[in-house]
Design a protein around this motif. Structure first.
Motif, PDB file in Angstrom:
ATOM      1  N   ASP A 189      -4.909  -4.967  -2.725  1.00 26.68           N
ATOM      2  CA  ASP A 189      -4.649  -5.515  -1.414  1.00 26.68           C
ATOM      3  C   ASP A 189      -3.923  -4.445  -0.598  1.00 26.68           C
ATOM      4  OD1 ASP A 189      -4.524  -7.326   0.634  1.00 26.68           O
ATOM      5  OD2 ASP A 189      -3.150  -8.710  -0.360  1.00 26.68           O
ATOM      6  N   SER A 190      -3.883  -4.612   0.709  1.00 21.60           N
ATOM      7  CA  SER A 190      -3.165  -3.601   1.488  1.00 21.60           C
ATOM      8  C   SER A 190      -1.659  -3.774   1.262  1.00 21.60           C
ATOM      9  CB  SER A 190      -3.524  -3.693   2.968  1.00 21.60           C
ATOM     10  OG  SER A 190      -2.992  -4.857   3.517  1.00 21.60           O
ATOM     11  N   LYS A 209      -1.484   1.805  -2.717  1.00 19.30           N
ATOM     12  CA  LYS A 209      -2.653   2.668  -2.906  1.00 19.30           C
ATOM     13  C   LYS A 209      -2.377   4.090  -2.412  1.00 19.30           C
ATOM     14  CE  LYS A 209      -5.653   0.109  -0.679  1.00 19.30           C
ATOM     15  NZ  LYS A 209      -4.883  -1.100  -0.330  1.00 19.30           N
ATOM     16  N   SER A 210      -1.784   4.217  -1.234  1.00 22.79           N
ATOM     17  CA  SER A 210      -1.552   5.582  -0.728  1.00 22.79           C
ATOM     18  C   SER A 210      -0.554   6.327  -1.593  1.00 22.79           C
ATOM     19  CB  SER A 210      -1.079   5.614   0.726  1.00 22.79           C
ATOM     20  OG  SER A 210      -1.095   4.375   1.319  1.00 22.79           O
ATOM     21  N   THR A 211       0.461   5.610  -2.077  1.00 24.61           N
ATOM     22  CA  THR A 211       1.436   6.255  -2.951  1.00 24.61           C
ATOM     23  C   THR A 211       0.744   6.757  -4.219  1.00 24.61           C
ATOM     24  OG1 THR A 211       3.025   4.641  -2.108  1.00 24.61           O
ATOM     25  CG2 THR A 211       3.692   5.932  -4.034  1.00 24.61           C
ATOM     26  N   TRP A 246       7.588  -5.655  -1.042  1.00 26.48           N
ATOM     27  CA  TRP A 246       7.099  -4.365  -0.547  1.00 26.48           C
ATOM     28  C   TRP A 246       6.619  -4.456   0.892  1.00 26.48           C
ATOM     29  CZ3 TRP A 246       3.723  -2.042  -5.093  1.00 26.48           C
ATOM     30  CH2 TRP A 246       4.565  -1.772  -6.186  1.00 26.48           C
ATOM     31  N   GLN A 301       9.441  -4.467   3.266  1.00 28.00           N
ATOM     32  CA  GLN A 301       9.977  -3.122   3.381  1.00 28.00           C
ATOM     33  C   GLN A 301       9.163  -2.291   4.374  1.00 28.00           C
ATOM     34  OE1 GLN A 301      10.772  -1.812  -0.599  1.00 28.00           O
ATOM     35  NE2 GLN A 301      10.473   0.315  -0.003  1.00 28.00           N
ATOM     36  N   ARG A 302       7.822  -2.336   4.215  1.00 27.78           N
ATOM     37  CA  ARG A 302       7.008  -1.485   5.071  1.00 27.78           C
ATOM     38  C   ARG A 302       6.833  -2.053   6.470  1.00 27.78           C
ATOM     39  NH1 ARG A 302       0.681  -0.440   4.177  1.00 27.78           N
ATOM     40  NH2 ARG A 302       0.647  -2.566   4.984  1.00 27.78           N
ATOM     41  N   THR A 319       5.829   1.649 -12.490  1.00 24.07           N
ATOM     42  CA  THR A 319       4.756   1.885 -11.512  1.00 24.07           C
ATOM     43  C   THR A 319       4.476   3.386 -11.400  1.00 24.07           C
ATOM     44  OG1 THR A 319       6.247   1.888  -9.584  1.00 24.07           O
ATOM     45  CG2 THR A 319       5.245  -0.218 -10.154  1.00 24.07           C
TER      46      THR A 319
HETATM   47  P1  ADP Z   1      -1.198   0.771   0.637  1.00 21.98           P
HETATM   48  O1  ADP Z   1      -1.732   2.153   0.772  1.00 21.98           O
HETATM   49  O2  ADP Z   1      -1.859   0.010  -0.466  1.00 21.98           O
HETATM   50  O3  ADP Z   1      -1.215  -0.007   1.904  1.00 21.98           O
HETATM   51  P2  ADP Z   1       1.413   2.043   0.347  1.00 21.98           P
HETATM   52  O4  ADP Z   1       1.276   3.074  -0.714  1.00 21.98           O
HETATM   53  O5  ADP Z   1       1.428   2.509   1.763  1.00 21.98           O
HETATM   54  O6  ADP Z   1       0.321   0.876   0.180  1.00 21.98           O
HETATM   55  O7  ADP Z   1       2.715   1.221   0.027  1.00 21.98           O
HETATM   56  C1  ADP Z   1       3.132   0.196   0.871  1.00 21.98           C
HETATM   57  C2  ADP Z   1       4.635   0.017   0.777  1.00 21.98           C
HETATM   58  O8  ADP Z   1       4.935  -0.587  -0.465  1.00 21.98           O
HETATM   59  C3  ADP Z   1       5.408   1.340   0.822  1.00 21.98           C
HETATM   60  O9  ADP Z   1       5.884   1.616   2.096  1.00 21.98           O
HETATM   61  C4  ADP Z   1       6.552   1.099  -0.104  1.00 21.98           C
HETATM   62  O10 ADP Z   1       7.622   0.571   0.631  1.00 21.98           O
HETATM   63  C5  ADP Z   1       6.081   0.023  -1.019  1.00 21.98           C
HETATM   64  N1  ADP Z   1       5.742   0.544  -2.343  1.00 21.98           N
HETATM   65  C6  ADP Z   1       4.571   1.088  -2.730  1.00 21.98           C
HETATM   66  N2  ADP Z   1       4.600   1.428  -4.016  1.00 21.98           N
HETATM   67  C7  ADP Z   1       5.823   1.081  -4.471  1.00 21.98           C
HETATM   68  C8  ADP Z   1       6.481   1.153  -5.726  1.00 21.98           C
HETATM   69  N3  ADP Z   1       5.847   1.638  -6.800  1.00 21.98           N
HETATM   70  N4  ADP Z   1       7.745   0.699  -5.820  1.00 21.98           N
HETATM   71  C9  ADP Z   1       8.371   0.192  -4.737  1.00 21.98           C
HETATM   72  N5  ADP Z   1       7.810   0.079  -3.532  1.00 21.98           N
HETATM   73  C10 ADP Z   1       6.565   0.518  -3.387  1.00 21.98           C
END
Ligand code: ADP
Ligand code: G6P
Length: 355
Positions: free
Chosen positions: A17-18, A22-24, A159, A162-163, A323
């Protein structure tokens, strides 16, 4: 009609899900290959693509068939298959896999419109990440390896807040409402894809603290399918056995609530799997080497590579828990799978082009 060429593109699918990391994960993965991935040079600044020497990551939002207004008018979410063009997704992933460049559309997340396409050349490794990499059977069959990030509702919520609150200025109420609104489509179209994944990273609240509802400490499972070509699951101590391990002692500093690993054979949607679990978090990242030295089949090129990667990216979210650890390990596995596929193709070029 099947063009042979000297196609060497290995295709990886990453579903979630978004807002689920995924980007991380992609940044960790491209780091394993050495180069930081960047948007295409001189192109649309709102491109969703990331390119490095080896890897191209495309975002499947680019295959939205309905733009933001279109979705609103038809009353469908981005998760709904009717908002996505799977025919085009299939054609283009297939073309890239066959070594042919494509003009891929761009979904502009800022305007919510479909922008003019960008040229994507066949890379060594193509990652398709997004909501539906394993939804369409034709696309799914093109994947050499697939991963599903399964973030439990509690953690997803933490999460997203947070974002979307900190970085995108949304209100708590609007975040809650958008999660609720997405839930039925998420359950119908996104979540079922995990049954097809070769590896699932499942993120849950900790069990180390009774009734924890803060969602800061995580219990993370790496669920690995047995019998997948070129993929040998990671194990702890003794392959195929059941192990529970609390590494806190003389070699590892653990403060409350500690760290607990487990390793068990299990079954997942009728498939035989191995599950490695880590609950808790690391106090000192350099001590991860102690844990790493007890894991086998992690596809490192030298002793301590997992720890080195984790230390290098220690400012990424999730670096002190399962993670980050499991994403890093899956990254090493993908490198390994890629190398094995390439060497198997060079050995039998004709046989290897068959699907
Ligand atoms: P996506 O690409 O799936 O939309 P992101 O990688 O941008 O997701 O992550 C979305 C938010 O979730 C990040 O800004 C961060 O705050 C949080 N997040 C992602 N991975 C982790 C993690 N392993 N632990 C804690 N927070 C995380
Ligand atoms: C992308 C994301 C979806 C998100 C959508 C926003 O497609 O992958 O997860 O929901 O953008 O859609 P909206 O209709 O709110 O503009």
């Amino acid at each position: 009609t099947c063009s042979v060429g000297n196609s060497q593109t290995v295709v990886i699918g990453l579903a979630a899900d978004s807002g689920c990391g995924k980007s991380t994960f992609m940044r960790r993965l491209t780091n394993v290959f050495g180069g930081a991935a960047e948007p295409p040079k001189g192109g649309n600044p709102d491109s969703n693509t990331l390119i490095s020497d080896t890897t191209t990551v495309i975002c499947l939002d680019d295959y939205h068939s309905l733009d933001r207004t279109g979705r609103k008018e038809k009353g469908v979410t981005a998760l709904d298959p009717r908002a996505n063009n799977f025919d085009l997704m299939y054609e283009q992933v297939k073309a890239l896999k066959d070594g042919i460049a494509v003009d891929k559309p761009i979904y502009n997340h800022v305007t919510g419109l479909l922008d003019p396409p960008e040229l994507i050349k066949p890379p060594k490794i193509l990652v398709i990440e997004g909501l539906h990499p394993m939804y369409d059977a034709r696309v799914r069959d093109l994947l050499d390896f697939s991963i599903y990030l399964d973030i439990s509702n509690e953690v997803k919520f933490a999460w997203k807040i947070q974002r979307d609150m900190a970085e995108r200025g949304h209100s708590l109420e609007s975040i809650k409402a958008s999660i609720e609104a997405r839930k039925p489509d998420f359950d119908a179209y996104i979540d079922p894809q995990k049954q097809y994944a070769d590896a699932v990273i499942e993120v849950l609240p900790t069990k180390l603290i009774p009734d924890d509802n803060e969602g800061k400490i995580l219990r993370v499972k790496l669920i690995m399918k047995e019998g997948v070509e070129f993929f040998s699951p990671v194990y702890l101590f003794d392959e195929g056995s059941s192990i529970s391990w609390i590494p806190c002692g003389r070699k590892l500093t653990c403060s409350y609530p500690g760290i607990k690993f487990s390793y068990i054979p299990d079954s997942y949607f009728g498939h035989e799997v191995s599950v490695l679990e880590m609950d808790g978090q690391f106090d000192r990242l350099d001590e991860l080497i102690y844990v790493e030295s007890h894991l086998s089949n992690i596809s490192t090129k030298f002793y301590g590579e997992v720890t080195q990667q984790m230390l290098k990216l220690s400012d990424f979210p999730g670096s002190n828990n399962g993670t980050g650890l499991f994403q890093t390990i899956v990254g090493l596995k993908i490198r390994d799978i890629y190398e094995q596929i390439i060497s198997s193709k060079t050995k039998t070029p004709v046989e290897a082009t068959k699907a």
